[in-house]
Design an enzyme around this catalytic site. Structure first.
Site, PDB file in Angstrom:
ATOM      1  N   ASP A 189       0.843  -1.196   0.000  1.00  0.00           N
ATOM      2  CA  ASP A 189       0.000   0.000   0.000  1.00  0.00           C
ATOM      3  C   ASP A 189       0.882   1.252   0.000  1.00  0.00           C
ATOM      4  OD1 ASP A 189      -2.371   1.349  -0.040  1.00  0.00           O
ATOM      5  OD2 ASP A 189      -3.089   0.636   1.897  1.00  0.00           O
ATOM      6  N   TRP A 234      -3.226   7.058  -7.229  1.00  0.00           N
ATOM      7  CA  TRP A 234      -3.595   6.853  -8.636  1.00  0.00           C
ATOM      8  C   TRP A 234      -4.251   8.077  -9.270  1.00  0.00           C
ATOM      9  CZ3 TRP A 234      -8.739   7.208 -10.013  1.00  0.00           C
ATOM     10  CH2 TRP A 234      -9.624   7.285  -8.933  1.00  0.00           C
ATOM     11  N   ASP A 255     -10.290   3.184  -3.074  1.00  0.00           N
ATOM     12  CA  ASP A 255     -10.986   2.054  -2.443  1.00  0.00           C
ATOM     13  C   ASP A 255     -12.439   1.971  -2.914  1.00  0.00           C
ATOM     14  OD1 ASP A 255      -8.674   1.692  -1.105  1.00  0.00           O
ATOM     15  OD2 ASP A 255      -9.495   2.053   0.899  1.00  0.00           O
TER      16      ASP A 255
END
Ligand code: GAL
Length: 435
Positions: A189, A234, A255
């Site tokens: 992550d 992103w 998410d």
């Protein structure tokens, strides 16, 4: 394309007699919406590789994930409250539900499994409340079921919730720890990154560098480990442009949440990156919400179909121990899974879209196509396309298998179907050849 598709549908049994029919049929009544600009023909995955990524780099997952990874991860349903007992129970349910037999392999422990502090020697410490015996016995149990174990790490100083130690400054040590525990999949992550320690580099360059460093650390263990880069930046970074030579999958979205709107947003964010995906490296629009309460069954079928069409990792995110048969039937639909796992490894792409109506096509090994007609809107609609648009060769006719009903139909001209609101129709289509 010389022979347009008929908008009539006939049982496959009549196929033989109709094969001789080479009737040219006028174009179908057409789309219910103006055609949007066509996306260009799909190309093979372009490994657009920056020099930084390639210099002496050995990817840890080389030869792995030749098809999109399939498995389970506890985060969508249980967030950071996943314990050893829960992982064991979910792994067992993966077997008894028939998911393992359908291809699901990875049982992934997500963020929150470790403490914020490290041991005196710097080792990561599993949270004793959740994993009282540590991770090794969990890995052993998961392996005993014929499954593989995944774990979460952060490239920065902490996990994204700020509750667990990150791996920054400990990549080699943590990779060695994971390998010693028997971990088969690492999700890295992207939080608490100390960008200031990299003067003169952009955040994106730092991301790429850290992804490569952890990749090297994992490769140095010599254990085959699927490497999942979960760069949550992103929105401002273009992970898909540099991750392919480094990792086996990379997140293209933030998410997912358990709502239809979120699912569609993730589809939209991922669908355009189809050229980046291919055997060994996949776009990841995040995990499945199939089986969680936020979407209707038909919306869940839509997510499963769209993810399979996009050759996305199929990581279930529900409670496998309590899921009803209707949910299990979605997750174990082998005809849809076969589209996701098709050995050609091409991600499907949109041939047109407008007003929330989509036509997607995915080239398959053997020359067929998987086609999804997706009506993202709130009203039922006719959606149609021609064989040429779908990338099928000219033929006297085409056999269509509906992958949710199993029905076989045949057409000689345009494909056209009524798609209810917020639903998909998914076909495997093959061109009929006269011998
Ligand atoms: C997020 C990540 C999620 C999940 C979560 C765990 O940053 O994007 O997929 O891993 O952390 O806390």
């Amino acid at each position: 394309m010389t022979c347009r598709w008929a908008s009539r549908w006939v049982p496959a049994a009549l196929l033989v007699g109709l094969l001789a029919c080479a009737t040219r049929i006028a174009a179908s009544p057409g789309h219910t919406t103006p055609a949007a600009p066509r996306t260009p023909a799909a190309a093979s995955p372009a490994a657009q590789t920056s020099p930084l990524a390639m210099r002496g780099y050995q990817p840890p997952g080389r030869g792995l994930a030749l098809r999109p990874p399939m498995g389970w991860d506890g985060y969508n349903r249980f967030h950071r409250n996943v314990s050893a007992a829960l992982v064991d129970a979910e792994a067992r349910a993966m077997v008894t539900s028939g998911m393992r037999a359908a291809g699901y392999t990875y049982v992934n422990i997500d963020g929150g499994w470790n403490l914020l502090r490290r041991a005196a020697g710097g080792a990561l410490l599993p949270n004793p409340r959740l994993f009282p015996q540590g991770i090794r016995p969990v890995a052993r149990y998961v392996h005993s079921l014929g499954l593989k174990l995944g774990i979460y790490a952060s490239a920065g100083l902490r996990n994204c919730a700020g509750t667990s130690a990150g791996s920054y400054g400990h990549y080699r040590q943590d990779a060695a720890t994971f390998a010693a525990w028997g971990v088969d999949y690492v999700k890295l992550d992207w939080c608490w990154i100390p960008y200031r320690r990299f003067p003169g580099r952009t955040h994106e360059q730092v991301s790429e560098l850290l992804a490569r460093r952890m990749g090297q650390a994992l490769a140095a263990t010599r254990r085959p480990i699927v490497y999942d880069v979960n760069n949550t930046s992103w929105r401002v970074q273009h992970v898909w442009e540099w991750a392919r030579p480094l990792a086996n999958l990379w997140r293209t979205t933030g998410d997912i949440r358990d709502t239809y709107t979120s699912m569609v947003r993730h589809f939209l964010a991922n669908v355009g990156h189809y050229r980046r995906a291919g055997p060994g490296g996949w776009n990841d629009p995040d995990m499945l919400e199939v089986g969680n309460p936020g979407m209707s069954l038909s919306e869940q079928r839509a997510q499963f179909s769209l993810w399979a069409e996009m050759a996305a990792p199929l990581i279930a995110g529900d409670d496998l121990t309590t899921m009803p048969a209707a949910v299990r039937d979605i997750l174990t639909n082998r005809a849809v899974i076969a589209i996701d796992q098709d050995p050609l490894g091409r991600q499907g792409h949109a041939v047109w879209h407008g007003d929330g109506h989509w036509v997607l096509t995915k080239p398959l090994s053997g020359g067929g196509r998987a086609v999804v007609l997706f009506n993202a809107s709130g009203r039922g609609a006719d959606i149609s396309a021609s064989a040429a648009e779908l990338g099928l060769p000219a033929a006297v006719g085409y056999t269509l298998r509906n992958l949710w009903t199993g029905a076989l139909t045949w057409t000689s001209g345009a494909l056209r179907a009524w798609v209810p609101a917020r639903s998909v129709i998914m076909y495997r289509i093959s061109a009929d050849v006269i011998r």
